[in-house]
Design a protein around this motif. Structure first.
Motif: not given
Length: 182
Positions: A98-101, A107-112
């Motif tokens: 995967p690209t960084g984006a 990763a953002r979707s896992w934060q919460s």
């Protein structure tokens, strides 16, 4: 005379190392990933990983599958379910890194979700300070499973050992009398 080709298509003795296009058997994937072949078959059944089949029906996995397996295991380590891991994997490319984006989006979707889990563990930790690990044998102060002495309301003895599930409680329904008549 030419040297026989390896499973990856290179001549024996070639020093270029494995190619990202090499295919792994299920045994090789198991050895490299540390998962049992039965777990890999289960991951495949859940569409977490994918295999091609030889003409003889044997599974072959790309080397990128190692990354997907590592991703699933990392998801499980942080408390995500296999379903949650699949949702994330479905957002990532299957046949390339995967690209960084792309990774940042996952990763953002896992934060919460991870923040919720941390908060839950903190609440559990706070409750455990008053627990003596007895299994809640009608203690009046257990804040973990027997808040407000729910077990005592159901009668004498080890109420949680006499019922099916501490989460549903041994207490009588509202308005019912205790088993000992009180």
């Amino acid at each position: 005379m030419t040297a026989p080709a390896s499973a990856g298509g290179e001549a024996a003795g070639a020093s270029t190392g494995p190619s990202r296009h090499d295919l792994l058997t299920i045994g090789q994937l198991s050895e490299r990933s540390g998962l049992a072949t039965s777990a890999l078959r289960y991951y495949e059944k859940l569409d977490l990983i994918h295999a091609t089949r030889t003409t003889g029906g044997q599974r072959r996995y790309t080397r990128g599958t190692l990354r997907r397996v590592a991703f699933v295991r990392a998801a499980q380590r942080v408390g995500l379910s296999l379903d949650e891991a699949k949702v994330a994997l479905d957002r990532l490319p299957e046949h390339r890194a995967p690209t960084g984006a792309e990774w940042d989006g996952v990763a953002r979707s896992w934060q919460s979700r991870i923040d919720e889990q941390i908060a839950e563990l903190e609440r559990l930790k706070a409750k455990l300070t008053g627990c003596i690990g007895c299994g809640c044998l009608s203690l009046s102060r257990c804040t973990l499973y027997n808040a407000a002495d729910r077990a005592g309301a159901a009668g004498p003895g080890a109420r949680y050992l006499l019922t099916r599930d501490p989460a549903t409680g041994p207490e009588p329904a509202p308005g019912e009398a205790r088993a000992d008549g009180h």
